[in-house]
Design a protein around this motif. Sequence first.
Motif, PDB file in Angstrom:
ATOM      1  N   GLN A  58      -2.162   4.155   6.736  1.00  0.00           N
ATOM      2  CA  GLN A  58      -1.199   2.639   6.515  1.00  0.00           C
ATOM      3  C   GLN A  58      -0.331   2.728   4.978  1.00  0.00           C
ATOM      4  O   GLN A  58      -0.191   1.994   5.005  1.00  0.00           O
ATOM      5  CB  GLN A  58      -2.253   2.191   6.733  1.00  0.00           C
ATOM      6  CG  GLN A  58      -3.269   1.666   7.424  1.00  0.00           C
ATOM      7  CD  GLN A  58      -4.544   0.663   7.433  1.00  0.00           C
ATOM      8  OE1 GLN A  58      -4.417  -0.270   6.753  1.00  0.00           O
ATOM      9  NE2 GLN A  58      -5.522   1.584   7.970  1.00  0.00           N
ATOM     10  N   CYS A  59      -0.605   3.738   4.326  1.00  0.00           N
ATOM     11  CA  CYS A  59       0.669   4.017   2.828  1.00  0.00           C
ATOM     12  C   CYS A  59       2.148   4.025   3.893  1.00  0.00           C
ATOM     13  O   CYS A  59       2.476   4.235   4.352  1.00  0.00           O
ATOM     14  CB  CYS A  59       0.237   4.954   2.168  1.00  0.00           C
ATOM     15  SG  CYS A  59      -1.310   5.034   1.296  1.00  0.00           S
ATOM     16  N   ALA A  61      -2.255   1.645   0.929  1.00  0.00           N
ATOM     17  CA  ALA A  61      -3.675   1.406   1.192  1.00  0.00           C
ATOM     18  C   ALA A  61      -4.745   1.105   0.552  1.00  0.00           C
ATOM     19  O   ALA A  61      -5.738   0.441   0.576  1.00  0.00           O
ATOM     20  CB  ALA A  61      -3.600   1.329   2.746  1.00  0.00           C
ATOM     21  N   VAL A  62      -4.800   2.833  -0.034  1.00  0.00           N
ATOM     22  CA  VAL A  62      -6.090   3.241  -0.662  1.00  0.00           C
ATOM     23  C   VAL A  62      -6.194   2.224  -2.101  1.00  0.00           C
ATOM     24  O   VAL A  62      -7.232   1.738  -2.015  1.00  0.00           O
ATOM     25  CB  VAL A  62      -6.026   4.769  -0.987  1.00  0.00           C
ATOM     26  CG1 VAL A  62      -6.765   4.816  -1.526  1.00  0.00           C
ATOM     27  CG2 VAL A  62      -5.744   5.156   0.224  1.00  0.00           C
ATOM     28  N   LEU A  63      -4.662   2.064  -2.581  1.00  0.00           N
ATOM     29  CA  LEU A  63      -5.618   1.185  -3.916  1.00  0.00           C
ATOM     30  C   LEU A  63      -4.983  -0.544  -3.452  1.00  0.00           C
ATOM     31  O   LEU A  63      -6.636  -0.674  -4.470  1.00  0.00           O
ATOM     32  CB  LEU A  63      -3.912   1.141  -4.842  1.00  0.00           C
ATOM     33  CG  LEU A  63      -3.809   3.033  -5.306  1.00  0.00           C
ATOM     34  CD1 LEU A  63      -2.878   2.894  -5.551  1.00  0.00           C
ATOM     35  CD2 LEU A  63      -5.472   3.070  -6.333  1.00  0.00           C
ATOM     36  N   ASN A  68      -0.412   5.571  -7.875  1.00  0.00           N
ATOM     37  CA  ASN A  68       0.043   4.459  -8.771  1.00  0.00           C
ATOM     38  C   ASN A  68       1.082   3.714  -7.997  1.00  0.00           C
ATOM     39  O   ASN A  68       2.472   3.208  -8.183  1.00  0.00           O
ATOM     40  CB  ASN A  68       0.769   5.110 -10.088  1.00  0.00           C
ATOM     41  CG  ASN A  68       1.869   5.798 -10.303  1.00  0.00           C
ATOM     42  OD1 ASN A  68       2.070   6.334  -8.921  1.00  0.00           O
ATOM     43  ND2 ASN A  68       1.999   6.194 -11.409  1.00  0.00           N
ATOM     44  N   GLU A  69       1.745   4.229  -6.336  1.00  0.00           N
ATOM     45  CA  GLU A  69       2.648   3.873  -5.588  1.00  0.00           C
ATOM     46  C   GLU A  69       2.385   2.185  -5.134  1.00  0.00           C
ATOM     47  O   GLU A  69       1.837   1.910  -5.006  1.00  0.00           O
ATOM     48  CB  GLU A  69       2.773   4.799  -4.720  1.00  0.00           C
ATOM     49  CG  GLU A  69       3.376   6.345  -4.670  1.00  0.00           C
ATOM     50  CD  GLU A  69       2.321   7.248  -4.601  1.00  0.00           C
ATOM     51  OE1 GLU A  69       2.069   8.386  -4.875  1.00  0.00           O
ATOM     52  OE2 GLU A  69       1.008   6.219  -5.570  1.00  0.00           O
ATOM     53  N   PRO A  70       3.447   1.363  -5.222  1.00  0.00           N
ATOM     54  CA  PRO A  70       3.590   0.367  -4.187  1.00  0.00           C
ATOM     55  C   PRO A  70       3.351   0.380  -2.705  1.00  0.00           C
ATOM     56  O   PRO A  70       3.768   1.224  -2.128  1.00  0.00           O
ATOM     57  CB  PRO A  70       5.204   0.197  -4.914  1.00  0.00           C
ATOM     58  CG  PRO A  70       6.078   1.356  -4.547  1.00  0.00           C
ATOM     59  CD  PRO A  70       5.179   2.121  -5.035  1.00  0.00           C
TER      60      PRO A  70
END
Length: 355
Positions: A277-278, A292-294, A287-289
């Motif tokens: 889902q990222c 979904a994991v973060l 650090n990516e916008p």
Amino acid sequence: MNYLKRYGVKDRFIAEAAQYPEYELARITAQYRGRYKVVTEHGEALAQLSGKMRFDTEELAQYPTVGDYAMVSKHDGHAETVIHRLLTRKSLFLRKAVGISGQAQAVAANVDTVFLCMSLNQNFNLNRMERYLSIAWDSGATPVVVLTKKDLCCDLETAVKEVEQIAFFSDVLVLSMFDEQLDEKFAPYFSEEHTCAFIGSSGVGKSTIINRILGKDVLETQEVGRDDKGRHTTTGREMFPCPLGGVVIDTSGMREMGAESADVSKAFCEIDDLAEQCRFRDCTHTNEPGCAVLAAIKNGVVDQRRLDSYLKLQQEAGYDGLSSKEIEAQKLDRMFKEVGGMKNARKFAKGQRKR
């Protein structure tokens, strides 16, 4: 009596062995320095590698290990048998070879069920169990988590819950060495022609469990030291016929288990699902916008420790920065390495179909 039947030989290996009528089928039941113990239909014998096999073997993982099926010189009454080739492995458990850079060592082969043992004292470590699970799923065997020494755990309910949350597809057995019917807990996992192995750090009680399952003391056991650290009592690897059915393999305690070969998609399935889902296909979950994991970590759905363990194992296994499809392709290439990778394997299969 066909001794191979006592050691779990399956029809698939008998069929493959028929391709080499000049040799006879054997199973490797123990491994020593430079020597092996094998069993054929005639009985047990000591064995060594043929000169050609020793010369042609380039990697440690290609050497025979306990559980392997091999083609050996036909029985002629000589004191020592010669191993000429290995049959196709159904599964393979690897560990990092200490002191040899970039090489993995075979621990056990053709295992159906692997018991991953961890004690509920100071040995308790979720990161280690995640590592074991990742490597076990990649090996081709079905992992079962075994938590020992429950009588030494201060908060048993919390510890078991934490393990169950990371085990997902694996059963979790919780036991104490004082359990009177210890063998009954393992009985559902043993059957005729089934091979089971026990793997874990020193001092977690593997040898004690195996002795109880076998109904006799075949392995030396030792009390854990005052510092709660395990001591190595098993120095090699050996296979035993089991009264519950099939065979059981004991392995030496492992201080270091590298993850050069790991299946993070099974051991960390919730992170793998979230990664789909990222926003970016090559998301590193750092650090990516739109990651979904973060987002799941921020919302308390996934623990930061869990992600850290996932990223570390990915990096060790050489999967760092790869998409799920690329990881799968790399795993397939490794599986079909002997024929030059997945592309060559597909060409070979296509040629066979045309014939």
